[in-house]
Every structure is written in C-alpha cells, then in structure tokens.
Enzyme design. Structure first.
Site, PDB file in Angstrom:
ATOM      1  N   HIS A  95      10.838  -9.365  -0.049  1.00 41.73           N
ATOM      2  CA  HIS A  95      10.600  -7.917  -0.171  1.00 41.73           C
ATOM      3  C   HIS A  95      11.913  -7.155   0.025  1.00 41.73           C
ATOM      4  O   HIS A  95      12.774  -7.578   0.805  1.00 41.73           O
ATOM      5  CB  HIS A  95       9.574  -7.489   0.895  1.00 41.73           C
ATOM      6  CG  HIS A  95       8.960  -6.160   0.625  1.00 41.73           C
ATOM      7  ND1 HIS A  95       9.558  -4.980   1.034  1.00 41.73           N
ATOM      8  CD2 HIS A  95       7.821  -5.814  -0.012  1.00 41.73           C
ATOM      9  CE1 HIS A  95       8.795  -3.960   0.654  1.00 41.73           C
ATOM     10  NE2 HIS A  95       7.742  -4.439   0.014  1.00 41.73           N
TER      11      HIS A  95
ATOM     12  N   TYR B 123       2.974   4.779   0.688  1.00 42.68           N
ATOM     13  CA  TYR B 123       3.754   5.299   1.811  1.00 42.68           C
ATOM     14  C   TYR B 123       2.842   6.106   2.737  1.00 42.68           C
ATOM     15  O   TYR B 123       1.879   6.726   2.285  1.00 42.68           O
ATOM     16  CB  TYR B 123       4.883   6.194   1.302  1.00 42.68           C
ATOM     17  CG  TYR B 123       5.965   5.464   0.536  1.00 42.68           C
ATOM     18  CD1 TYR B 123       6.721   4.463   1.134  1.00 42.68           C
ATOM     19  CD2 TYR B 123       6.251   5.808  -0.785  1.00 42.68           C
ATOM     20  CE1 TYR B 123       7.733   3.809   0.431  1.00 42.68           C
ATOM     21  CE2 TYR B 123       7.266   5.157  -1.500  1.00 42.68           C
ATOM     22  CZ  TYR B 123       8.005   4.155  -0.878  1.00 42.68           C
ATOM     23  OH  TYR B 123       9.005   3.520  -1.568  1.00 42.68           O
TER      24      TYR B 123
ATOM     25  N   PHE C 100       6.476   2.075  -4.647  1.00 45.81           N
ATOM     26  CA  PHE C 100       7.896   2.314  -4.347  1.00 45.81           C
ATOM     27  C   PHE C 100       8.380   3.721  -4.717  1.00 45.81           C
ATOM     28  O   PHE C 100       9.440   4.150  -4.265  1.00 45.81           O
ATOM     29  CB  PHE C 100       8.810   1.263  -5.010  1.00 45.81           C
ATOM     30  CG  PHE C 100       8.637  -0.123  -4.448  1.00 45.81           C
ATOM     31  CD1 PHE C 100       9.062  -0.424  -3.164  1.00 45.81           C
ATOM     32  CD2 PHE C 100       8.030  -1.119  -5.194  1.00 45.81           C
ATOM     33  CE1 PHE C 100       8.895  -1.703  -2.630  1.00 45.81           C
ATOM     34  CE2 PHE C 100       7.852  -2.394  -4.673  1.00 45.81           C
ATOM     35  CZ  PHE C 100       8.284  -2.683  -3.394  1.00 45.81           C
TER      36      PHE C 100
ATOM     37  N   ASP D 161       0.840  -1.198   0.000  1.00 42.73           N
ATOM     38  CA  ASP D 161       0.000   0.000   0.000  1.00 42.73           C
ATOM     39  C   ASP D 161       0.870   1.240   0.000  1.00 42.73           C
ATOM     40  O   ASP D 161       2.091   1.137   0.126  1.00 42.73           O
ATOM     41  CB  ASP D 161      -1.023  -0.014   1.151  1.00 42.73           C
ATOM     42  CG  ASP D 161      -0.395  -0.138   2.528  1.00 42.73           C
ATOM     43  OD1 ASP D 161       0.834  -0.344   2.625  1.00 42.73           O
ATOM     44  OD2 ASP D 161      -1.124  -0.030   3.525  1.00 42.73           O
TER      45      ASP D 161
END
Length: 222
Positions: free
Chosen positions: A184, A64, A75, A62
């Site tokens: 991740h 930031y 990202f 989701d």
C-alpha cells in the site's frame, strides 16, 4: 444517479437481499451519524467511469474519514483539500516512474474520465472511524463489481496495492488482464516496495501493446 452502462447491473444488485440489508444499515447510519462521502456521491466511481470505458482499476479500502475529503472515488479528495499522505506517495512514484510533476491538488477526476475506475472495497465510513462499515455487505457488492469488469473481453490493468486489494487477485483472469501488485502507498508501507514498483509505466505499456490509448497520469495544477 446518472444513467450509464453500469445502471442495469446496479439495479440488479440493489434488488438482492444482501444489498437491501446493507442499504437499510447505511440509511440508518446517515440518519444518526456523520457518514462520508455525502450520500449523493457514494456511487461516484460508477457514475464517472462507465463500464465499457474502463482501462485501469485501482482498488482502495474505504473512504477518507475527515470532513470534506471523500467524494466517492478511492485515493481522490475534493479540490482545495490537503493531499493525504498515501496520495502524496502515489504522486512521488508517478514522478519517478513517468516524470509527472507533483500537483497542488488531489482531485483524481481526470483519471476517472480517461477510464481509471477508482473503486473502494467499502463505499461508506463513519467520521473518524476507518473500517466502521466493514463486514456490512459492501465487500460483496464491490467483489461483484470487480468480477463484472473481469468478465469483459477488453484487456484491463488491475493495480492492487496493499493486502486488502491483493486478496482480489484470485478473482481476475490473468490470461486477458494485467494484474500488478505492490504494498500500500501509505507512509507505513510505501518503502516496502510501493516506491519503485513502476506500475504506471507498466500499465501504459500494456495498454499500448493491446492497441488501447494509454492514460495521461499527470494531474494538473488547479
């Protein structure tokens, strides 16, 4: 929203009962809380990477959770915003894999414009509260978007980092598309196999093999 090849699909989804319920929830949240990204940027990934142009899909979780960071693409952060730790690790892997220098910004728009679809699985979040909008309907919407990309004949690379993204692998036809999985890139898990995964060079090798122009992964200094 900017019109493109996603528009008919988006209109159909927006009319679905699940999305009407989701839209009502999100509208209420924006009215009474601080929600990211800004409302006009929620669908940035769809506006900036048109459906026929997609070469690579990168899935995030989701947005930031801090002011000024999120702008609707996973990202990526706005110019002038400090580069978050996960993106710093992505840049480190890019440097060791394909020789990119470490840029001074985290604005990934140049990727989006080359056909890298930067999709979060949940498109909104409350300030300071990761996953605050999980389970409200965004997952249905983004799963359907992934399936829409999967349906195309054009060979596509799916970069699935972390458990949440890797769960989507079962939706992808590996006879046409390349699926690359890794932990991740967050500081908690990057050393468990994200570093050294060489996904960027593998993605470009696959695209070139299929006669598709590879991605220039270098984000340039601003």
């Amino acid at each position: 929203m900017k019109q493109n090849h996603w528009t008919p699909w988006l209109k159909n989804e927006f009319a679905e009962p699940y999305f009407q319920k989701l839209a009502a929830f999100v509208h209420e949240e924006y009215e009474h809380k601080k929600i990211f990204p800004p409302k006009v940027q929620v669908f940035s990934a769809f506006e900036n990477t048109d459906l026929p142009d997609i070469k690579v899909v990168i899935l995030g979780q989701d947005p930031y959770i801090r002011e000024g960071q999120a702008h609707g693409m996973c990202f990526s952060v706005n110019p002038g915003v400090e580069i978050p730790p996960s993106l710093q690790n992505i840049y480190r892997e890019l440097k060791s894999d394909v020789g990119c220098y470490l840029p001074n910004n985290g604005y990934l728009m140049p990727w989006a414009r080359q056909g890298v679809f930067l999709l979060n699985t949940i498109l909104t979040v409350e300030e300071g509260k990761s996953h605050a909008h999980a389970g409200k309907g965004w997952e249905t919407f983004t799963d359907r978007a992934i399936m829409k990309v999967n349906e195309r004949e054009e060979p596509t690379v799916f970069l699935l980092w972390g458990r949440n993204a890797r769960d989507k692998a079962k939706m992808i036809d590996r006879s046409r598309h390349l699926v690359l999985e890794a932990p991740h890139p967050s500081p908690l898990s990057a050393y468990n196999g994200f570093f050294g995964c060489r996904h960027f060079s593998q993605a470009n090798a696959f695209l070139q093999e299929k006669g598709i122009k590879p991605i220039d992964w270098q984000i340039r200094n601003i």
